[in-house]
Design an enzyme around this catalytic site. Structure first.
Site, mmCIF file in Angstrom:
data_model
loop_
_atom_site.group_PDB
_atom_site.id
_atom_site.type_symbol
_atom_site.label_atom_id
_atom_site.label_comp_id
_atom_site.label_asym_id
_atom_site.label_seq_id
_atom_site.Cartn_x
_atom_site.Cartn_y
_atom_site.Cartn_z
ATOM 1 N N ASP A 99 75.278 -22.738 70.000
ATOM 2 C CA ASP A 99 73.876 -22.984 70.365
ATOM 3 C C ASP A 99 72.983 -22.798 69.131
ATOM 4 O OD1 ASP A 99 71.291 -22.939 71.529
ATOM 5 O OD2 ASP A 99 72.087 -22.123 73.404
ATOM 6 N N HIS A 101 69.503 -23.181 69.233
ATOM 7 C CA HIS A 101 68.104 -22.897 69.573
ATOM 8 C C HIS A 101 67.719 -21.480 69.145
ATOM 9 C CE1 HIS A 101 69.333 -26.151 72.319
ATOM 10 N NE2 HIS A 101 68.098 -26.572 72.160
ATOM 11 N N SER A 152 75.747 -22.122 77.205
ATOM 12 C CA SER A 152 75.587 -20.786 76.619
ATOM 13 C C SER A 152 75.650 -19.684 77.672
ATOM 14 C CB SER A 152 74.266 -20.692 75.860
ATOM 15 O OG SER A 152 74.247 -21.650 74.835
HETATM 16 CO CO1 B1M Z 1 67.353 -28.572 72.714
HETATM 17 N N1 B1M Z 1 67.797 -28.514 74.602
HETATM 18 N N2 B1M Z 1 69.045 -29.437 72.314
HETATM 19 N N3 B1M Z 1 66.737 -28.638 70.907
HETATM 20 N N4 B1M Z 1 65.704 -27.999 73.363
HETATM 21 C C1 B1M Z 1 66.898 -27.780 75.491
HETATM 22 C C2 B1M Z 1 67.332 -26.341 75.661
HETATM 23 C C3 B1M Z 1 67.023 -28.614 76.828
HETATM 24 C C4 B1M Z 1 66.722 -27.820 78.105
HETATM 25 C C5 B1M Z 1 66.095 -29.844 76.723
HETATM 26 C C6 B1M Z 1 66.133 -30.738 77.934
HETATM 27 O O1 B1M Z 1 67.089 -31.438 78.135
HETATM 28 N N5 B1M Z 1 65.098 -30.740 78.726
HETATM 29 C C7 B1M Z 1 68.505 -29.124 76.741
HETATM 30 C C8 B1M Z 1 69.583 -28.211 77.357
HETATM 31 C C9 B1M Z 1 70.159 -28.793 78.601
HETATM 32 C C10 B1M Z 1 71.336 -28.037 79.127
HETATM 33 O O2 B1M Z 1 71.989 -27.251 78.537
HETATM 34 N N6 B1M Z 1 71.593 -28.320 80.350
HETATM 35 C C11 B1M Z 1 68.690 -29.250 75.250
HETATM 36 C C12 B1M Z 1 69.696 -30.042 74.626
HETATM 37 C C13 B1M Z 1 70.524 -30.904 75.539
HETATM 38 C C14 B1M Z 1 69.902 -30.043 73.232
HETATM 39 C C15 B1M Z 1 71.003 -30.773 72.456
HETATM 40 C C16 B1M Z 1 72.386 -30.729 73.080
HETATM 41 C C17 B1M Z 1 70.550 -32.223 72.254
HETATM 42 C C18 B1M Z 1 71.534 -33.128 71.557
HETATM 43 O O3 B1M Z 1 72.003 -32.859 70.492
HETATM 44 N N7 B1M Z 1 71.805 -34.212 72.212
HETATM 45 C C19 B1M Z 1 70.955 -30.038 71.091
HETATM 46 C C20 B1M Z 1 71.831 -28.781 71.167
HETATM 47 C C21 B1M Z 1 72.457 -28.439 69.904
HETATM 48 C C22 B1M Z 1 73.209 -27.123 70.027
HETATM 49 O O4 B1M Z 1 72.610 -26.096 70.364
HETATM 50 N N8 B1M Z 1 74.486 -27.155 69.782
HETATM 51 C C23 B1M Z 1 69.542 -29.596 71.052
HETATM 52 C C24 B1M Z 1 68.809 -29.428 69.866
HETATM 53 C C25 B1M Z 1 67.485 -29.033 69.821
HETATM 54 C C26 B1M Z 1 66.651 -29.037 68.538
HETATM 55 C C27 B1M Z 1 67.447 -28.657 67.300
HETATM 56 C C28 B1M Z 1 66.049 -30.418 68.345
HETATM 57 C C29 B1M Z 1 65.501 -28.062 68.936
HETATM 58 C C30 B1M Z 1 65.795 -26.578 68.596
HETATM 59 C C31 B1M Z 1 65.177 -26.139 67.303
HETATM 60 C C32 B1M Z 1 65.313 -24.659 67.095
HETATM 61 O O5 B1M Z 1 65.368 -23.862 68.004
HETATM 62 N N9 B1M Z 1 65.369 -24.279 65.862
HETATM 63 C C33 B1M Z 1 65.519 -28.162 70.461
HETATM 64 C C34 B1M Z 1 64.436 -27.769 71.298
HETATM 65 C C35 B1M Z 1 63.164 -27.405 70.607
HETATM 66 C C36 B1M Z 1 64.558 -27.707 72.711
HETATM 67 C C37 B1M Z 1 63.462 -27.415 73.762
HETATM 68 C C38 B1M Z 1 62.627 -28.687 73.908
HETATM 69 C C39 B1M Z 1 62.537 -26.242 73.493
HETATM 70 C C40 B1M Z 1 63.246 -24.913 73.235
HETATM 71 C C41 B1M Z 1 62.278 -23.876 72.738
HETATM 72 O O6 B1M Z 1 62.221 -23.569 71.553
HETATM 73 N N10 B1M Z 1 61.432 -23.343 73.614
HETATM 74 C C42 B1M Z 1 64.351 -27.092 75.040
HETATM 75 C C43 B1M Z 1 63.650 -27.333 76.350
HETATM 76 C C44 B1M Z 1 63.562 -26.076 77.213
HETATM 77 O O7 B1M Z 1 63.863 -24.996 76.822
HETATM 78 N N11 B1M Z 1 63.205 -26.267 78.439
HETATM 79 C C45 B1M Z 1 65.632 -27.743 74.688
HETATM 80 C C46 B1M Z 1 60.446 -22.340 73.280
HETATM 81 C C47 B1M Z 1 61.106 -20.958 73.233
HETATM 82 C C48 B1M Z 1 60.095 -19.878 72.850
HETATM 83 O O8 B1M Z 1 61.608 -20.688 74.505
HETATM 84 O O9 B1M Z 1 63.929 -20.138 73.632
HETATM 85 O O10 B1M Z 1 63.449 -20.251 76.126
HETATM 86 P P1 B1M Z 1 63.007 -19.939 74.768
HETATM 87 O O11 B1M Z 1 62.595 -18.408 74.671
HETATM 88 C C49 B1M Z 1 61.789 -17.763 75.613
HETATM 89 C C50 B1M Z 1 62.576 -17.068 76.719
HETATM 90 O O12 B1M Z 1 63.683 -17.798 77.140
HETATM 91 C C51 B1M Z 1 62.891 -15.717 76.152
HETATM 92 O O13 B1M Z 1 61.783 -15.440 75.306
HETATM 93 C C52 B1M Z 1 61.125 -16.640 74.895
HETATM 94 C C53 B1M Z 1 59.656 -16.578 75.280
HETATM 95 O O14 B1M Z 1 59.046 -15.377 74.980
HETATM 96 N N12 B1M Z 1 64.096 -15.490 75.386
HETATM 97 C C54 B1M Z 1 64.612 -14.236 75.251
HETATM 98 C C55 B1M Z 1 64.875 -16.329 74.689
HETATM 99 N N13 B1M Z 1 65.888 -15.664 74.124
HETATM 100 C C56 B1M Z 1 65.749 -14.381 74.452
HETATM 101 C C57 B1M Z 1 66.529 -13.261 74.139
HETATM 102 C C58 B1M Z 1 66.139 -12.029 74.636
HETATM 103 C C59 B1M Z 1 64.995 -11.906 75.419
HETATM 104 C C60 B1M Z 1 64.228 -13.008 75.747
HETATM 105 O O15 B1M Z 1 66.800 -10.890 74.394
HETATM 106 C C61 B1M Z 1 67.975 -10.938 73.627
#
Ligand code: B1M
Length: 216
Positions: A99, A101, A152
């Site tokens: 992963d 992200h 993940s």
């Molecule tokens: Co990707 N991606 N992405 N992506 N991406 C998602 C996760 C996805 C839901 C988008 C969608 O389809 N709507 C989807 C996953 C679907 C699934 O698994 N069923 C997805 C996909 C499919 C993919 C790829 C597979 C796409 C592809 O290649 N075809 C690929 C995966 C590659 C891989 O990981 N092997 C991929 C790639 C990417 C980018 C590189 C383009 C980019 C990431 C850049 C980066 O992180 N450096 C990206 C992005 C930006 C997203 C979305 C749009 C936004 C994620 C984000 O940063 N959110 C995302 C959509 C979504 O999440 N709904 C998506 C903002 C961030 C602050 O939120 O990380 O959730 P989050 O953190 C929150 C809480 O969750 C929590 O605190 C934060 C807020 O305070 N939290 C914690 C998180 N970790 C924590 C740990 C803790 C405590 C709290 O304690 C340890």
């Protein structure tokens, strides 16, 4: 567009030009860096996720949005309030194997670091062996794993099973977070695998309050 709306749009459109000026204005108007992130920028990321998920946005544009998000967070970070307490405990933080992200994980890093925790952030795509090595090496008090892919959540399950097998449950409470996780999955499914503490954090602030609880 009004400033709030413009900042949100910047994330959706991946538009960097003039970002810093807008962030400065928002702060000058009295918004805290954290409220800018939580109330505006993360709203933009949510829209990006929806557009991407529904096929209306292609991956390179998602990447651009993520870059603007990271630039904004890096710009705001020095302006955040920090507590004076130090040495409240140490946590190893990683995005799990497979992963990439890391925006959420890095926010957790910032919030914990600003609130007296020592964070060893070992980055993305980390296999459990690397996470445990880091925890050992840095004598961590807890382990935090982040992951956004549905895949993940399965990796986290495997990681906890591995940790249980290695008998480290007494040593390391585990914090889990990331968009694909749910509280029910963590509390009903994952807790039964690991005989130590396993906590779900919905966001970085819950991560902080959980660390406070774990270290109490
Ligand atoms: Co990707 N991606 N992405 N992506 N991406 C998602 C996760 C996805 C839901 C988008 C969608 O389809 N709507 C989807 C996953 C679907 C699934 O698994 N069923 C997805 C996909 C499919 C993919 C790829 C597979 C796409 C592809 O290649 N075809 C690929 C995966 C590659 C891989 O990981 N092997 C991929 C790639 C990417 C980018 C590189 C383009 C980019 C990431 C850049 C980066 O992180 N450096 C990206 C992005 C930006 C997203 C979305 C749009 C936004 C994620 C984000 O940063 N959110 C995302 C959509 C979504 O999440 N709904 C998506 C903002 C961030 C602050 O939120 O990380 O959730 P989050 O953190 C929150 C809480 O969750 C929590 O605190 C934060 C807020 O305070 N939290 C914690 C998180 N970790 C924590 C740990 C803790 C405590 C709290 O304690 C340890």
């Amino acid at each position: 567009l009004p400033l709030d709306e413009r900042l949100k749009r910047r994330i959706v459109d991946g538009e960097r030009n003039g970002l810093e000026a807008d962030l400065d204005t928002a702060m000058a108007e009295g918004r805290t860096p954290l409220s800018i992130i939580n109330d505006l920028l993360l709203d933009g990321m949510k829209v990006v996720g929806e557009l991407f998920g529904s096929g209306q946005m292609q991956l390179p544009f998602v990447l651009q949005s993520a870059e603007v998000m990271k630039t904004a967070v890096a710009y705001l970070e020095p302006h955040m309030e920090k507590t004076d307490d130090d040495g409240k405990g140490r946590i190893v933080l990683a995005t799990v194997k497979g992963d990439v992200h890391d925006i959420g994980k890095n926010l957790v890093d910032i919030i914990l670091s600003n609130n007296g925790y020592d964070v060893v952030n070992i980055g993305i795509k980390q296999p459990i062996a690397a996470i445990l090595d880091a925890a050992e090496e840095h004598r961590a008090d807890a382990i935090g794993m982040s992951g956004l892919l549905v895949k993940s959540t399965v990796i986290m399950k495997e990681n906890l099973a591995e940790m249980a097998e290695r008998g480290v449950a007494e040593r390391w409470p585990v914090l889990l977070g990331g968009a694909a996780l749910t509280r029910a999955y963590v509390e009903d499914d994952l807790r039964s695998i690991y005989p130590g503490q396993v906590h779900y954090a919905r966001d970085a602030f819950e991560g902080l309050s959980l660390m406070d609880r774990v270290m109490a």
